[in-house]
Design an enzyme around this catalytic site. Structure first.
Site, PDB file in Angstrom:
ATOM      1  N   HIS A  11     -28.813  36.891 -30.168  1.00 22.61           N
ATOM      2  CA  HIS A  11     -28.426  38.292 -29.940  1.00 22.61           C
ATOM      3  C   HIS A  11     -29.081  39.079 -31.070  1.00 22.61           C
ATOM      4  O   HIS A  11     -29.178  38.577 -32.198  1.00 22.61           O
ATOM      5  CB  HIS A  11     -26.928  38.517 -30.101  1.00 22.61           C
ATOM      6  CG  HIS A  11     -26.055  37.759 -29.154  1.00 22.61           C
ATOM      7  ND1 HIS A  11     -25.689  36.463 -29.354  1.00 22.61           N
ATOM      8  CD2 HIS A  11     -25.429  38.153 -28.012  1.00 22.61           C
ATOM      9  CE1 HIS A  11     -24.883  36.075 -28.381  1.00 22.61           C
ATOM     10  NE2 HIS A  11     -24.711  37.069 -27.549  1.00 22.61           N
ATOM     11  N   ASP A  56     -27.136  38.884 -34.188  1.00 21.70           N
ATOM     12  CA  ASP A  56     -27.080  37.590 -34.893  1.00 21.70           C
ATOM     13  C   ASP A  56     -28.139  37.544 -35.984  1.00 21.70           C
ATOM     14  O   ASP A  56     -27.967  36.885 -37.001  1.00 21.70           O
ATOM     15  CB  ASP A  56     -27.436  36.409 -33.975  1.00 21.70           C
ATOM     16  CG  ASP A  56     -26.580  36.300 -32.756  1.00 21.70           C
ATOM     17  OD1 ASP A  56     -25.461  36.815 -32.775  1.00 21.70           O
ATOM     18  OD2 ASP A  56     -27.048  35.687 -31.767  1.00 21.70           O
TER      19      ASP A  56
HETATM   20  C1  XLS Z   1     -19.895  34.725 -24.127  1.00 20.82           C
HETATM   21  C2  XLS Z   1     -21.253  34.467 -23.700  1.00 20.82           C
HETATM   22  C3  XLS Z   1     -22.345  34.935 -24.642  1.00 20.82           C
HETATM   23  C4  XLS Z   1     -23.663  34.984 -23.935  1.00 20.82           C
HETATM   24  C5  XLS Z   1     -24.705  35.758 -24.646  1.00 20.82           C
HETATM   25  O1  XLS Z   1     -18.953  34.227 -23.560  1.00 20.82           O
HETATM   26  O2  XLS Z   1     -21.362  33.107 -23.415  1.00 20.82           O
HETATM   27  O3  XLS Z   1     -22.402  34.122 -25.773  1.00 20.82           O
HETATM   28  O4  XLS Z   1     -24.171  33.709 -23.670  1.00 20.82           O
HETATM   29  O5  XLS Z   1     -24.300  37.039 -24.916  1.00 20.82           O
END
Ligand code: XLS
Ligand code: CA
Ligand code: CA
Length: 435
Positions: free
Chosen positions: A98, A101
């Site tokens: 992300h 991140d």
């Molecule tokens: C949350 C999601 C997230 C996505 C990416 O539940 O799994 O981590 O994979 O935003």
């Protein structure tokens, strides 16, 4: 500086008792004519691996993460070093991220974007050095409190604009890093109560945002695959991207179905009351199986626990779908999985990835054998044999009318069915796993 106190993890075979070795995953070994590393494009999730601190609603950080420092940019750069060291040692060729991140937000959007430029410049250097690639990028439009009512589905148009700006930048960074896909997980795109919600407007707006994003990606020549990641609930009570079938009907309504595929997460499938295999199968038969978030939930808990996948049975059924799909193409297997709060050492991260990678490697081995031997397919073919000839063939070829079918039924009203053989097939599946 090195962050992980172990050497490169090697394949030692199923008899090995070395915890820091692969027992099933042998990257260059060929299965069905293709190296395992090409079947299983494993990816490291930046967030769970480098950012997660082990907090829960009842307790503070537990994780030992020596790359964390006072200064946000220094931490971000150290995370890049730690991440690349980790991926190299684990033979993981891809990562997913992300935007937030990579580095936390600055004081303004402009500053945040500049920080992202700096960190992604450094990631690019490390990618060139190591050959490691980006499976997908995404924008975190759910964590900051501005997204309290959603992003593209917020009741506040200013938030919609901010989300669009954030997604624009995230697509640019993903393009810069050669991302093979770009993911939209509908963070807070859902509702808590219909009493305060204009669902129709929210869905129209959400589709408009996706349309704008798609068009912008084309405009700047981003050739990655766009993916939507379904999830039925959490954080909102009702997430709009509930499951694959729901997302498909949404995409079709807004004429987006040619440009988006699905990123399917195991834990989200089970939260929707489906098996992981069900979601993969629905995506596959509709031509939208794009990528996988490999993890598992806890069947005794009703939330998204994002555990490392260790269930060989489910991994086998998943890999059957992947093989039937002819692979994941641009997609891969991202470990959207986090170590438990009590597993707080850096080594636990490696042990968790080894367990997950071995589980899918074993799943691949078993699935390949089942497909090669037609161990299940031959039963399925036999089960539907009535559609290969006579009236069945006419039905499949749409050559009958209601009157024809009535005529047929009048003459053949003594129907005999055959056993579905479920228990036998389950035993056969087990037998392949035991081997
Ligand atoms: C949350 C999601 C997230 C996505 C990416 O539940 O799994 O981590 O994979 O935003
Ligand atoms: Ca996910
Ligand atoms: Ca999840």
């Amino acid at each position: 500086m090195k962050y992980f106190n172990f050497e490169k993890i090697l394949y030692e075979g199923s008899k090995s008792s070395n915890p820091l070795a692969f027992k099933q995953y042998n990257p260059d070994e060929k299965i069905l004519g293709k190296p395992m590393k090409e079947h299983l494009k494993f990816a490291m999730s930046w967030w769970h691996t480098l950012c997660a601190q082990g907090t829960d609603p009842f307790g503070e950080n537990t994780m030992n993460r020596p790359w964390n420092q006072e200064d946000a940019l220094k931490t971000a750069m150290a995370k890049v070093d730690a991440g690349f060291e980790f991926m190299q040692k684990l033979s993981i060729s891809y990562f997913c991220f992300h935007d937030r991140d990579l580095v936390s937000e600055g004081a303004t959007l402009q500053q945040t974007n500049e920080l992202l430029d700096k960190v992604s410049d450094y990631i690019l250097v490390k990618m060139k050095e190591t050959g490691i690639r980006c499976l997908w990028g995404t924008a975190n439009c759910f964590n900051n409190k501005r997204y309290v009512h959603g992003a593209g589905t917020s009741c506040n148009a200013e938030v919609f604009a901010y989300a669009a700006a954030q997604i624009k930048k995230a697509i640019e960074i993903t393009k810069k890093l050669g991302g093979e896909n770009y993911v939209f997980w509908g963070g807070r795109e859902g509702y808590e109560t219909l009493l305060n919600t204009d669902m129709e407007l929210e869905l129209n707006n959400f589709a408009y945002l996706l349309t704008l994003a798609r068009d912008y990606a084309k405009e700047i020549g981003f050739d990655g695959q766009f993916l939507i990641e379904p999830k039925p609930k959490e954080p909102t009570k009702h997430q709009y991207d509930f499951d694959v079938q729901t997302v498909l009907s949404f995409l079709r309504k807004y004429h987006l179905d040619q440009d988006f595929k699905m990123n399917i997460e195991a834990n989200h499938a089970t939260l929707a009351g489906h098996t992981f295999q069900h979601e993969l199968c629905v995506a596959r038969i509709n031509g939208v199986l794009g990528s996988i978030d490999a993890n598992q939930g806890d069947m005794l808990l009703g939330w998204d626990t994002d555990q490392f996948p260790t269930n060989v049975y489910d991994a086998t059924l998943a890999m059957i779908e992947v093989l039937k799909n002819g692979g994941l193409h641009k997609g891969g297997l991202n470990f959207d999985s986090k170590v438990r709060r009590g597993s707080f050492t850096e080594e636990d991260l490696a042990l968790a990835y080894i367990a997950g990678m071995d589980t899918f490697a074993k799943g691949l081995r078993v699935a390949a054998k089942i497909i090669e031997d037609k161990a299940l397919d031959s039963y399925v073919e036999k089960r539907y044999a009535s559609y290969k000839k006579g009236i069945g063939l006419d039905i499949v070829q749409h050559k009958t009318s209601m009157k024809d079918l009535e005529q047929y039924a009048l003459q053949h009203d003594q129907i005999q069915n055959e056993s579905g053989k479920q228990e036998l097939l389950e035993a056969i599946l087990n037998q392949y796993i035991y081997e």
